[in-house]
Write a protein that holds these residues in place. Sequence first.
Motif, PDB file in Angstrom:
ATOM      1  N   TYR A  33       0.795  -1.210   0.000  1.00 16.40           N
ATOM      2  CA  TYR A  33       0.000   0.000   0.000  1.00 16.40           C
ATOM      3  C   TYR A  33       0.834   1.269   0.000  1.00 16.40           C
ATOM      4  N   GLY A  35      -0.107   5.535   0.917  1.00 16.77           N
ATOM      5  CA  GLY A  35      -1.116   6.497   1.348  1.00 16.77           C
ATOM      6  C   GLY A  35      -0.813   7.857   0.767  1.00 16.77           C
ATOM      7  N   TYR A  36      -1.855   8.584   0.454  1.00 19.27           N
ATOM      8  CA  TYR A  36      -1.676   9.951  -0.051  1.00 19.27           C
ATOM      9  C   TYR A  36      -2.665  10.869   0.643  1.00 19.27           C
ATOM     10  N   GLU A  37      -2.191  12.056   0.969  1.00 16.77           N
ATOM     11  CA  GLU A  37      -3.144  13.091   1.359  1.00 16.77           C
ATOM     12  C   GLU A  37      -3.880  13.466   0.085  1.00 16.77           C
ATOM     13  N   LEU A  66      -4.457   4.204   0.175  1.00 18.28           N
ATOM     14  CA  LEU A  66      -5.145   4.899   1.247  1.00 18.28           C
ATOM     15  C   LEU A  66      -5.289   6.365   0.877  1.00 18.28           C
ATOM     16  N   ALA A  68      -5.838   9.432   2.370  1.00 17.09           N
ATOM     17  CA  ALA A  68      -5.706   9.768   3.783  1.00 17.09           C
ATOM     18  C   ALA A  68      -6.387  11.101   4.092  1.00 17.09           C
ATOM     19  N   HIS A  71      -5.660  12.491   7.590  1.00 13.31           N
ATOM     20  CA  HIS A  71      -4.295  13.032   7.632  1.00 13.31           C
ATOM     21  C   HIS A  71      -4.209  14.397   6.945  1.00 13.31           C
ATOM     22  N   ILE A 141       7.245  16.040   6.146  1.00 12.94           N
ATOM     23  CA  ILE A 141       5.870  15.941   5.638  1.00 12.94           C
ATOM     24  C   ILE A 141       5.052  17.171   6.001  1.00 12.94           C
ATOM     25  N   TYR A 154      -0.431  12.906  13.624  1.00 16.64           N
ATOM     26  CA  TYR A 154      -0.362  12.434  12.233  1.00 16.64           C
ATOM     27  C   TYR A 154       0.567  11.229  12.040  1.00 16.64           C
ATOM     28  N   GLN A 158      -0.327   7.277  10.986  1.00 18.58           N
ATOM     29  CA  GLN A 158       0.231   6.627   9.799  1.00 18.58           C
ATOM     30  C   GLN A 158       0.928   5.319  10.192  1.00 18.58           C
ATOM     31  N   ASP A 161      -1.784   2.687  10.767  1.00 21.51           N
ATOM     32  CA  ASP A 161      -2.613   2.310   9.615  1.00 21.51           C
ATOM     33  C   ASP A 161      -2.134   1.036   8.942  1.00 21.51           C
ATOM     34  N   GLN A 176       8.863   9.705   3.474  1.00 20.94           N
ATOM     35  CA  GLN A 176       8.036   8.965   4.438  1.00 20.94           C
ATOM     36  C   GLN A 176       8.869   8.032   5.319  1.00 20.94           C
TER      37      GLN A 176
HETATM   38  C1  NAL Z   1       0.487   8.343   3.849  1.00 23.82           C
HETATM   39  C2  NAL Z   1      -0.011   9.574   4.096  1.00 23.82           C
HETATM   40  C3  NAL Z   1      -0.922   9.761   5.090  1.00 23.82           C
HETATM   41  C4  NAL Z   1      -1.357   8.712   5.831  1.00 23.82           C
HETATM   42  C5  NAL Z   1      -0.872   7.469   5.602  1.00 23.82           C
HETATM   43  C6  NAL Z   1      -1.306   6.393   6.339  1.00 23.82           C
HETATM   44  C7  NAL Z   1      -0.804   5.174   6.093  1.00 23.82           C
HETATM   45  C8  NAL Z   1       0.114   5.024   5.133  1.00 23.82           C
HETATM   46  C9  NAL Z   1       0.557   6.058   4.378  1.00 23.82           C
HETATM   47  C10 NAL Z   1       0.052   7.291   4.587  1.00 23.82           C
HETATM   48  C11 NAL Z   1       0.424  10.720   3.256  1.00 23.82           C
HETATM   49  C12 NAL Z   1       1.865  10.967   3.380  1.00 23.82           C
HETATM   50  C13 NAL Z   1       2.277  12.220   2.604  1.00 23.82           C
HETATM   51  N1  NAL Z   1       2.287  11.101   4.761  1.00 23.82           N
HETATM   52  O1  NAL Z   1       3.142  12.932   3.059  1.00 23.82           O
HETATM   53  O2  NAL Z   1       1.739  12.443   1.537  1.00 23.82           O
END
Ligand code: NAL
Length: 331
Positions: A33, A35-37, A66, A68, A71, A141, A154, A158, A161, A176
């Motif tokens: 996986y 994750g992206y805002e 995800l 997010a 987040h 971040i 935050y 993460q 998750d 990350q």
């Molecule tokens: C990535 C982001 C936010 C929440 C997450 C949760 C689980 C796994 C990955 C995740 C976005 C990331 C960013 N922190 O900077 O875009």
Amino acid sequence: MDAYERITRNVSEVVTEEEVRALAEDPEGRRAYVGYEPSGVLHIGHMLTANKLIDLQEAGFEIVVLLADVHAYLNDKGTFEEIRETAERMKAQFVAYGLEEEHTEFVLGSEFQLDEDYALDLHQLELSTTLNRAQRAMAEIQGGDTAKVSHVVYPLMQALDVEYLDLDLAVGGMDQRKVHMLHREVVPDLGYDARPCLHTPIIANLDDGVGKMSSSTGVTISMEDSTESIEEKVNAAYCPPTRDPDPDGEGNERRNPVLEIFQHHVFPRFETVVVERPEQYGGDLEYDDYEALAADLESGELHPADAKGALARYLDELVAPGRAVLAEYDE
Ligand code: NAL
């Protein structure tokens, strides 16, 4: 290319090689996986991790993306309503970009992050993590100048998750990595297994080859760019006739963003790359891999202007489907 090679090609960091090798031996049905805002428009940074997801799909992984939303809210990216709306757009652009829908699950963070079990686990992490540790994890971040309480919650969310989504492998940009290291350090205390991670490089700014390409600080390419604006940006890009002197982005040297984009965006998605040249300048050049193109740029066989012309064409092809999706939303 064997599974391990495909899974790890072009990455900056594998944590740990041993754990990822174990996954590569039996990748069918494993869940990876990112994750992206949520943001309304995909840019080249999203496209880079998406290329890794496409590699993982080809190796047999199921992908969880995800979106997010909570987040993004904690990072001050807008009202919850606005963020939810951009999440929908983002999903449509990822599918257009080439993630196979039947092997991709899109999950909104708010679907599980507001549950009681999750909240209690989160509070336990809040108790066991120092402010300093959480702030360090968040350094690359965090948006905005002032640290808020939300900025330390935050990274803990993460870190949690990965467990709640039942994942086998976490993927993210090098920005990350500190959150993923926090995950590996803290989730065993909750009785969960730490997961392996892959980190993709951060591409240099197009205009000067320094720092991190992002919409906030420099010239980037996004699904909003027209064919003409891609040509303009690529033609104006910094492109010395040398390969990247600092592939992991650890130093402050200027890097070659044109070559980086060929390596990380073009070659992973196209079998052969053709650089068009008029007959009088030697005719078209054809490359099966990045190394050959980089070597020709270095030797002078390939002129930066011709390399840029080809790059703009391939980037335009990668962006076109997402651009069409955005046009539908704007109608
Ligand atoms: C990535 C982001 C936010 C929440 C997450 C949760 C689980 C796994 C990955 C995740 C976005 C990331 C960013 N922190 O900077 O875009």
